[in-house]
Design a protein around this motif. Structure first.
Motif, PDB file in Angstrom:
ATOM      1  N   ARG A 163       0.760  -1.227   0.024  1.00  0.00           N
ATOM      2  CA  ARG A 163      -0.080  -0.107   0.113  1.00  0.00           C
ATOM      3  C   ARG A 163       0.915   1.277  -0.112  1.00  0.00           C
ATOM      4  O   ARG A 163       1.954   1.306   0.875  1.00  0.00           O
ATOM      5  N   THR A 221      -7.690  -0.623  -5.300  1.00  0.00           N
ATOM      6  CA  THR A 221      -8.175  -0.450  -4.109  1.00  0.00           C
ATOM      7  C   THR A 221      -9.253  -1.143  -3.540  1.00  0.00           C
ATOM      8  O   THR A 221     -10.183  -1.440  -4.370  1.00  0.00           O
ATOM      9  N   TYR A 277       0.335  -1.352  -4.897  1.00  0.00           N
ATOM     10  CA  TYR A 277       1.360  -1.285  -6.116  1.00  0.00           C
ATOM     11  C   TYR A 277       2.045  -2.618  -5.775  1.00  0.00           C
ATOM     12  O   TYR A 277       2.372  -3.200  -4.693  1.00  0.00           O
ATOM     13  N   PRO A 327      -2.906  -0.354 -10.309  1.00  0.00           N
ATOM     14  CA  PRO A 327      -3.213  -0.140  -8.895  1.00  0.00           C
ATOM     15  C   PRO A 327      -4.531  -0.409  -8.584  1.00  0.00           C
ATOM     16  O   PRO A 327      -5.443  -0.113  -9.124  1.00  0.00           O
ATOM     17  N   LEU A 358      -4.253   2.901  -2.200  1.00  0.00           N
ATOM     18  CA  LEU A 358      -3.544   2.344  -3.547  1.00  0.00           C
ATOM     19  C   LEU A 358      -2.535   1.143  -3.214  1.00  0.00           C
ATOM     20  O   LEU A 358      -1.869   1.356  -2.583  1.00  0.00           O
ATOM     21  N   SER A 415      -9.830   8.085  -2.905  1.00  0.00           N
ATOM     22  CA  SER A 415      -8.322   7.895  -2.682  1.00  0.00           C
ATOM     23  C   SER A 415      -7.474   8.377  -3.932  1.00  0.00           C
ATOM     24  O   SER A 415      -6.502   8.489  -3.741  1.00  0.00           O
ATOM     25  N   ASN A 416      -8.086   8.476  -5.090  1.00  0.00           N
ATOM     26  CA  ASN A 416      -7.354   9.003  -6.140  1.00  0.00           C
ATOM     27  C   ASN A 416      -6.762  10.259  -5.961  1.00  0.00           C
ATOM     28  O   ASN A 416      -5.720  10.647  -6.630  1.00  0.00           O
ATOM     29  N   SER A 453      -2.784   6.475   1.283  1.00  0.00           N
ATOM     30  CA  SER A 453      -3.851   6.189   0.391  1.00  0.00           C
ATOM     31  C   SER A 453      -4.249   4.679   0.509  1.00  0.00           C
ATOM     32  O   SER A 453      -3.830   3.912   1.333  1.00  0.00           O
TER      33      SER A 453
END
Length: 618
Positions: A15, A104, A23, A102, A21, A164-165, A19
């Protein structure tokens, strides 16, 4: 203590801090003491993540839609309505990229949200025109926001909007700042992973400069500093001696004392033990050239308390601490010898260090200059950092300890039941300063000594000898040179020191808080100017009055410490003159580094804040 869950070198989903997201990252290492994983993202960024921020690749396999049950898909979401299909925010399938995106997690439903980021083309930034002008820099932020907003695709079964973007937007918007002073295409277009083309500026070439006069200047300082130290020590601890008198040959021979050397070694080992204790929080230094940040244990305040407990125990068992005062010259000689040996070890081990771990002075190729300035930037054995340890534990603890010894010596020599008001002022002022430094010890990690200078003879001598002894000169002088102060003079000295301390404290706290979080609402009243390096410079408040208000407060305190010694001798005022020269030179060094880092932005900052140290004077 939980064991390591993910193996080193394995590929997982990590994470991004701040955020939701995740990766694809690679596990680099695991620290059992902190239970943190060091992970490396595809762009080379390394961060420390907790176990809860890491998940396996298998947990991010998106659900496949059942083509045999169209009615089920329609019942789960209204996103198949004609209005949704005609939404301009949706991208055609042929425009979507094949690389993994990515994702979420929807914390309430346990489902997943895919975020598809398409590449940002170099032409979209309107830079590198043939006429040398960069157009539309101010529109870049709006473009990036709109570009991301229109490339977010939800799965059919999600109903909540993506929030979260915004964290991704903030990170990418920062790249807009690199366009300010660069105008050619050749300096851009280095592609990053995750389907984002990030513009990067080629780092400015560092100018090799020789500080302290280069080889000749540093050689002179190595040969002159120890004799100067012993001269001041001899003058301040003797009574009614000529100003130009010095040690005799027989006295120099007496400087060697194996017993004293053993006691001093025991003192260093005691401080090293306190340094290694797992107490206090762990902080990270500034990023190094290789992108990593070293961990530091912030326990200097705890170490000072432990030293005070040890001293209290020695007093309780009636150990004669005046032994240190009676053999002060031998202790200084032992500390000097220790600093030389430590410097030789530091330069010898530096030849096994990679080039990227060397200081700027260490790359000069001149042995004398390198030996003095330090070759390796952060010499370590495990978690034991030599430079950081010497700068905190033995130097600051030794300073406070010697001041207390001088207080006891004054009462013994002058036959006093209580220490004099001059001795109380000196001890109180300097103890307040030390407590402030140790309480805000994390701020030292951004100082010039830690971030720029290597560990060599200069820092070894300063930490082991210069700070404990030279900074205690006022207390040493008062042992054999009593001074009577009136109440008015005492009140004036206290007011002066308080003003300097408040200026020093407020300026440093404000600087540290701004570096930690420039967007802190408590700092919203400060005016700043942006820089191409991505940071901002304060141009209001204390930092808008002069460029180095913390140094100004430091100087005011230094002279306030000298005033309790009266005006019959210039010897106790050496510290005031020394610190003034030191800070003036440091102003030059800091501004040279800032000019290299910020370029034209620093010149703009200097126009906003024209005075370096003293308003309307300098």
């Amino acid at each position: 203590m939980p064991s390591q869950k993910f193996d080193d070198g394995s590929t997982v989903m990590g994470r991004w801090p701040g955020s939701s997201l995740y990766y694809e990252v690679q596990i680099v290492s695991f620290y059992p003491s902190t239970q943190l994983y060091t992970v490396r993202y595809k762009d080379g960024t390394e961060l420390d993540l907790r176990d809860g921020d890491i998940k396996t690749l298998g947990s991010f396999r998106t659900k496949k839609r059942n083509s045999a049950s169209p009615s089920r898909r329609r019942s789960r979401s209204r996103s198949r309505s004609p209005a949704r299909a005609r939404s301009p925010g949706r991208q055609p399938k042929r425009a979507q990229q094949a690389s993994p995106a990515p994702v979420t997690r929807n914390s309430r439903k346990g489902d997943f949200l895919k975020v598809q980021l398409t590449p940002l083309r170099l032409e979209d930034y309107s830079v590198g025109k043939s006429n040398g002008e960069a157009e539309g820099i101010g529109k870049t932020v709006d473009y990036i926001r709109e570009h991301l907003r229109t490339n977010v695709e939800k799965e059919d079964y999600l109903r909540e909007p993506l929030r979260s973007n915004e964290n991704v937007v903030k990170e990418i918007v920062r790249s807009e700042r690199v366009l300010r002073y660069k105008r050619t295409k050749e300096q851009y277009a280095e592609k990053e992973p995750n389907n984002i083309e990030v513009l990067k500026v080629k780092p400015a070439e560092k100018i090799q400069t020789s500080e302290f006069g280069g080889r000749i200047g540093t050689l002179f300082m190595m040969l002159s500093l120890p004799p100067l130290l012993f001269y001041l020590l001899y003058q301040c601890t003797q009574k009614n001696v000529p100003l130009f008198s010095f040690y005799s040959y027989s006295a120099l021979v007496d400087l060697w004392n194996p017993t004293v050397l053993g006691y001093f070694t025991l003192w260093i080992l005691l401080n090293a033990l306190f340094y290694l204790l797992p107490i206090g929080k762990v902080a990270y230094g500034v990023p190094l050239d290789n992108g990593n940040s070293l961990k530091y244990r912030i326990n200097g305040f705890h170490s000072l308390i432990l030293v005070a407990v040890v001293v209290g125990g020695l007093l309780y068992y009636q150990v004669n601490l005046l032994y240190v005062y009676k053999h002060l010259h031998q202790f200084a000689a032992a500390a000097t010898l220790f600093s030389v040996v430590l410097s030789v070890y530091a330069v010898a081990r530096s030849y096994r260090a990679p080039k990227e771990e060397l200081s700027e002075a260490g790359k000069s190729g001149n042995f004398i200059y390198t030996f003095f300035m330090g070759r390796e930037l952060n010499p370590r054995i495990g978690n034991f950092d030599f430079k950081y340890f010497i700068a905190i534990q033995p130097s600051v603890n030794g300073w406070v300890f010697l001041n207390f010894i001088m207080l006891l010596a004054e009462m013994n020599v002058q036959k006093l039941d209580n220490p004099s008001i001059s001795m109380i002022l000196v001890n109180s002022f300097q103890l307040l300063y030390v407590l402030h430094v140790l309480w805000n010890q994390e701020g030292i990690l951004t100082s010039l000594d830690i971030t720029h200078d290597g560990f060599g003879f200069m820092l070894a001598l300063v930490g082991l000898v210069w700070v404990p002894i030279i900074y205690s000169l006022q207390a040493m002088y008062l042992v054999n040179h009593p001074v009577d102060l009136s109440r008015t003079v005492v009140a004036a000295i206290i007011v002066l020191n308080t003003f300097g301390y408040l200026l020093f404290r407020c300026a440093n706290n404000q600087k540290y808080a701004f570096r930690k979080n420039p967007d802190d609402p408590k700092l919203s009243h400060l005016k700043t100017i942006p820089t191409a390096a991505g940071s901002r410079l304060i141009v209001s408040g204390l930092w808008g009055l002069v460029r180095h208000p913390n140094y100004l407060g430091d100087l005011i305190m230094a002279w306030a410490w000298c005033l309790p010694c009266g005006f019959t001798s210039i010897l106790p005022y050496f510290y005031g003159f020394y610190l003034t020269c030191l800070l003036l030179h440091r102003v030059f060094r800091v501004e040279q580094q800032c000019n290299m880092k910020y370029g034209p932005d620093w010149q703009k900052y200097c126009q906003h804040v024209p005075y370096r140290l003293i308003p309307y004077i300098y």
